[in-house]
Scaffold this active site. Sequence first.
Site, mmCIF file in Angstrom:
data_model
loop_
_atom_site.group_PDB
_atom_site.id
_atom_site.type_symbol
_atom_site.label_atom_id
_atom_site.label_comp_id
_atom_site.label_asym_id
_atom_site.label_seq_id
_atom_site.Cartn_x
_atom_site.Cartn_y
_atom_site.Cartn_z
ATOM 1 N N ASP A 87 -12.107 -28.108 -35.544
ATOM 2 C CA ASP A 87 -11.679 -29.042 -34.641
ATOM 3 C C ASP A 87 -10.516 -29.295 -35.169
ATOM 4 O OD1 ASP A 87 -11.109 -31.411 -33.609
ATOM 5 O OD2 ASP A 87 -13.232 -32.327 -34.168
ATOM 6 N N TYR A 101 -1.361 -38.343 -22.004
ATOM 7 C CA TYR A 101 -1.379 -37.098 -22.166
ATOM 8 C C TYR A 101 -0.038 -36.287 -21.921
ATOM 9 C CZ TYR A 101 -1.798 -31.984 -20.369
ATOM 10 O OH TYR A 101 -1.838 -30.676 -20.127
ATOM 11 N N LYS A 126 2.874 -34.043 -24.135
ATOM 12 C CA LYS A 126 3.534 -32.683 -23.741
ATOM 13 C C LYS A 126 4.814 -32.874 -23.897
ATOM 14 C CE LYS A 126 -0.434 -30.408 -23.139
ATOM 15 N NZ LYS A 126 -0.661 -29.179 -24.401
ATOM 16 N N SER A 149 2.784 -26.355 -23.469
ATOM 17 C CA SER A 149 3.224 -27.590 -22.977
ATOM 18 C C SER A 149 2.677 -27.701 -21.582
ATOM 19 C CB SER A 149 4.826 -27.691 -23.071
ATOM 20 O OG SER A 149 5.148 -29.029 -22.536
#
Length: 274
Positions: free
Chosen positions: A70, A162, A166, A148
């Site tokens: 993980d 999120y 990126k 990305s």
Amino acid sequence: MEVSVGDDYQGRTALVTGASKGLGRAYAMELARRGSRVVLLARSEPELHALAAEIRARHGGTPAEVITGDLSAPDGPQRVLHELRDRGLTIDLLLNNAGAGITGPFLQRAIEPQLRTVGLNVAGLLALTHAIGAEMVARGAGGIINVSSNGAFQPVPYQASYAATKAFVLSFTEALAEELRGTGVHVMATHPGATATGFFDGSSVTMDPGADNPETVAGRTLDDYSRRRGASYPGRTATRVMTWAARLLPRTTVARIAGSFSRRQQWHHAVDTA
Ligand SMILES: NC(=O)c1ccc[n+]([C@@H]2O[C@H](COP(=O)([O-])OP(=O)(O)OC[C@H]3O[C@@H](n4cnc5c(N)ncnc54)[C@H](OP(=O)(O)O)[C@@H]3O)[C@@H](O)[C@H]2O)c1
């Protein structure tokens, strides 16, 4: 000079994070097809073993290793690095693909999965890149591909955390590529647009029906890496054009346009379904 596709892959060892499904699975299959030995990393052990068996069957016994871990856990990357060392695996190509994100109004969505997103998309990627990148520089050879997104180029309301991860991957990768220029280690970011994977599984959001297929995205990314591009735009042309608009317009305008796009997708009403 155009480098022939395949030079970077035949007989090389590639670590693919997030290989259990989606784009990572496609990268692993394509790398194996091009002659690489693949090390498959994710949390889902059965899926990774099934993929390793499929790769061995399809590609005449091409070695495929499985590491479960993980990467969003604080000790996750270190455990993976120990496992690589214990197995005597030297990585020639690090493909930082594992990633996740939450869609919906930031304040109305739980914070824990968003913190895990930062742990995975940012901290996990940094830790693997730091350790494996240093080994590559010491050998004077190797490469790193960071996955990305077209979402890296502008703020994305209703995917706020999120898209910010990126943007981090974009900035970090460009800077590191320049730092490592001339070392023999090539660093590239790839920026897919909507790609038909299970990225939105467990949420009310559905994937764009016109999304690119993961196999095409994987193949184009690896071709661009072979050409020593600094960036890969492996999706439809329209996806890349959208990144230009974001560079030309004022940022508040871009955020508003992105917000109306998100609302058209109903992302402001996104909820978990599982
Ligand atoms: N699909 C798109 O439209 C799109 C567009 C642009 C960029 N991307 C990027 O492409 C990459 C792959 O996404 P995808 O669309 O293929 O998503 P996906 O189908 O959800 O696959 C995500 C992969 O990451 C692994 N993963 C998730 N959490 C992890 C953790 N904590 N530790 C280790 N592995 C973990 C998952 O495996 P386990 O669950 O087994 O751990 C899975 O293999 C991501 O970086 C994503 O941001 C996707």
